[in-house]
Design a protein around this motif. Structure first.
Motif, PDB file in Angstrom:
ATOM      1  N   LEU A 106       0.829  -1.216   0.000  1.00 28.57           N
ATOM      2  CA  LEU A 106       0.000   0.000   0.000  1.00 28.57           C
ATOM      3  C   LEU A 106       0.858   1.258   0.000  1.00 28.57           C
ATOM      4  CD1 LEU A 106      -2.928   0.999   0.047  1.00 28.57           C
ATOM      5  CD2 LEU A 106      -2.822   1.002   2.530  1.00 28.57           C
ATOM      6  N   ALA A 107       2.104   1.157   0.479  1.00 26.66           N
ATOM      7  CA  ALA A 107       2.998   2.329   0.470  1.00 26.66           C
ATOM      8  C   ALA A 107       3.326   2.773  -0.951  1.00 26.66           C
ATOM      9  CB  ALA A 107       4.273   2.012   1.232  1.00 26.66           C
ATOM     10  N   ALA A 108       3.090   1.892  -1.936  1.00 21.61           N
ATOM     11  CA  ALA A 108       3.333   2.273  -3.339  1.00 21.61           C
ATOM     12  C   ALA A 108       2.230   3.177  -3.865  1.00 21.61           C
ATOM     13  CB  ALA A 108       3.476   1.045  -4.219  1.00 21.61           C
ATOM     14  N   GLY A 109       1.151   3.349  -3.088  1.00 20.88           N
ATOM     15  CA  GLY A 109       0.125   4.329  -3.435  1.00 20.88           C
ATOM     16  C   GLY A 109      -1.076   3.771  -4.158  1.00 20.88           C
ATOM     17  N   ALA A 110      -1.580   4.580  -5.089  1.00 19.87           N
ATOM     18  CA  ALA A 110      -2.853   4.264  -5.742  1.00 19.87           C
ATOM     19  C   ALA A 110      -2.820   2.950  -6.515  1.00 19.87           C
ATOM     20  CB  ALA A 110      -3.233   5.400  -6.683  1.00 19.87           C
ATOM     21  N   VAL A 111      -1.656   2.536  -6.972  1.00 22.54           N
ATOM     22  CA  VAL A 111      -1.580   1.297  -7.762  1.00 22.54           C
ATOM     23  C   VAL A 111      -1.984   0.068  -6.948  1.00 22.54           C
ATOM     24  CG1 VAL A 111       0.044   1.885  -9.600  1.00 22.54           C
ATOM     25  CG2 VAL A 111       0.912   1.247  -7.355  1.00 22.54           C
ATOM     26  N   ALA A 112      -1.882   0.162  -5.615  1.00 23.68           N
ATOM     27  CA  ALA A 112      -2.227  -0.990  -4.764  1.00 23.68           C
ATOM     28  C   ALA A 112      -3.669  -0.918  -4.273  1.00 23.68           C
ATOM     29  CB  ALA A 112      -1.283  -1.068  -3.577  1.00 23.68           C
ATOM     30  N   MET A 113      -4.359   0.180  -4.575  1.00 25.30           N
ATOM     31  CA  MET A 113      -5.694   0.375  -4.002  1.00 25.30           C
ATOM     32  C   MET A 113      -6.816  -0.469  -4.607  1.00 25.30           C
ATOM     33  SD  MET A 113      -5.732   4.337  -3.020  1.00 25.30           S
ATOM     34  CE  MET A 113      -4.472   5.016  -1.972  1.00 25.30           C
ATOM     35  N   PRO A 114      -6.708  -0.906  -5.861  1.00 22.62           N
ATOM     36  CA  PRO A 114      -7.765  -1.788  -6.370  1.00 22.62           C
ATOM     37  C   PRO A 114      -7.979  -3.013  -5.484  1.00 22.62           C
ATOM     38  CG  PRO A 114      -6.390  -1.081  -8.180  1.00 22.62           C
ATOM     39  CD  PRO A 114      -5.748  -0.565  -6.930  1.00 22.62           C
ATOM     40  N   ALA A 115      -6.930  -3.428  -4.762  1.00 24.26           N
ATOM     41  CA  ALA A 115      -7.050  -4.600  -3.883  1.00 24.26           C
ATOM     42  C   ALA A 115      -8.076  -4.348  -2.771  1.00 24.26           C
ATOM     43  CB  ALA A 115      -5.701  -4.941  -3.286  1.00 24.26           C
ATOM     44  N   ILE A 116      -8.187  -3.112  -2.318  1.00 27.13           N
ATOM     45  CA  ILE A 116      -9.160  -2.795  -1.250  1.00 27.13           C
ATOM     46  C   ILE A 116     -10.576  -2.967  -1.793  1.00 27.13           C
ATOM     47  CG2 ILE A 116     -10.002  -0.965   0.281  1.00 27.13           C
ATOM     48  CD1 ILE A 116      -7.137   0.155   0.290  1.00 27.13           C
ATOM     49  N   TYR A 117     -10.811  -2.438  -2.989  1.00 26.11           N
ATOM     50  CA  TYR A 117     -12.131  -2.571  -3.624  1.00 26.11           C
ATOM     51  C   TYR A 117     -12.458  -4.039  -3.883  1.00 26.11           C
ATOM     52  CZ  TYR A 117     -15.716  -2.444  -7.205  1.00 26.11           C
ATOM     53  OH  TYR A 117     -16.864  -2.683  -7.923  1.00 26.11           O
ATOM     54  N   GLN A 118     -11.455  -4.791  -4.348  1.00 26.67           N
ATOM     55  CA  GLN A 118     -11.696  -6.204  -4.642  1.00 26.67           C
ATOM     56  C   GLN A 118     -12.001  -6.998  -3.366  1.00 26.67           C
ATOM     57  OE1 GLN A 118     -12.461  -6.729  -7.519  1.00 26.67           O
ATOM     58  NE2 GLN A 118     -10.788  -7.169  -8.930  1.00 26.67           N
TER      59      GLN A 118
END
Lengths: 210, 74
Positions: A106-118
């Motif tokens: 998640l520290a990499a930012g927005a690129v890791a955020m789809p995982a939260i939605y999924q």
């Protein structure tokens, strides 16, 4: 935490050693907090906002490249890409903090955020999907992912985690400027004093003012 | 053939050595990002990044060699 200075040093020396810490390039950090937030959201964006173009490109290429490399390694066309980036595996008694690699990712930012939605989707209907960053729903699915992807599952996890950890360095750089490594070498003035201890008084100590 | 020579002539060693290639992008990313957070001058960042990546790669190859030898010798 006190706000960092918005400027550091002046002039650009040619060698990579720093004998004079005052002779270093100026860095206008603008709004350090906003820059840090942008640097977290998209690696390099904070530096782009500050006008530090070389670093912006370097961080974007290195960090996003590493993260996306991990997403490709940790997935397949049939199982979905980025299966190594997920918040929790349902049915493993997991909570957000039981998936510790995600904290780094998640520290990499927005690129890791789809995982939260999924993960939110998975918690709603518990349907097994082979999609981008979709969490494995049970232990069997985790095992089958490991079986199919082999060592690439671990490689993908490591790539994405390291990308996130590197972005923490980039965020700090956007917030506080570079941490210059100043040479431990004594300056010419100090060398001269060591050579002629008598000139500055006994034992190299300066003489007291009269 | 002694155990040491066997370790480095094994096909498994070749596979493991080839897998080290996956470390190269990581080494480069770590070296250049770290160097970039230690200076602001482009030339210095590139120079130190290249130097650090060599050091990291050398250290990893050394450790790999030792571990590969040990794993086959013991």
């Amino acid at each position: 935490m006190s706000a960092p200075p918005t400027e550091t040093r002046r002039d650009e020396p040619t060698s990579d050693s720093i004998s004079d810490p005052l002779a270093l390039p100026i860095v206008d950090l603008k709004s350090p907090t906003l820059a840090a937030l942008l640097a977290w959201l998209v690696p390099g964006l904070g530096h782009l906002y500050q006008g530090r173009y070389f670093k912006a490109v370097l961080f974007a290429v290195c960090i996003l490249g590493t993260f996306l490399g991990g997403v490709c390694l940790g997935g397949s066309p049939t199982r979905g890409w980025g299966r190594v980036v997920y918040v929790e595996a349902k049915g493993r008694g997991g909570s957000l903090f039981q998936r510790l690699p995600y904290a780094c990712q998640l520290a990499a930012g927005a690129v890791a955020m789809p995982a939260i939605y999924q993960t939110y989707r998975a918690s709603k209907d518990s349907v097994v999907r082979q999609e981008f960053m979709y969490p494995p729903l049970n232990e069997d699915e985790v095992n089958s992912l490991h079986l199919e992807l082999g060592r690439f599952f671990e490689l993908g996890t490591v790539y994405t985690m390291i990308a996130g950890l590197l972005n923490i360095l980039a965020i700090y750089d956007a917030y506080g400027g570079p941490v210059y490594v100043v040479d431990e070498e004594p300056t010419d003035d100090e060398k001269r004093r060591k050579k002629k201890p008598g000139s500055d008084g006994a034992n190299g100590q300066p003489e007291p003012a009269a | 053939m002694n155990a040491f020579a066997l370790a480095f002539s094994s096909p498994l060693f070749g596979q493991a050595a080839w897998d080290l290639a996956y470390a190269v992008p990581l080494i480069l990313a770590i070296a250049f990002v770290y160097s970039a957070t230690r200076d602001e001058r482009t030339g210095v960042i590139l120079h130190r990044g290249a130097k650090l990546s060599m050091v990291l790669a050398g250290f990893m190859i050394l450790v790999f060699g030792v571990l590969a030898a040990l794993s086959w010798a013991v």
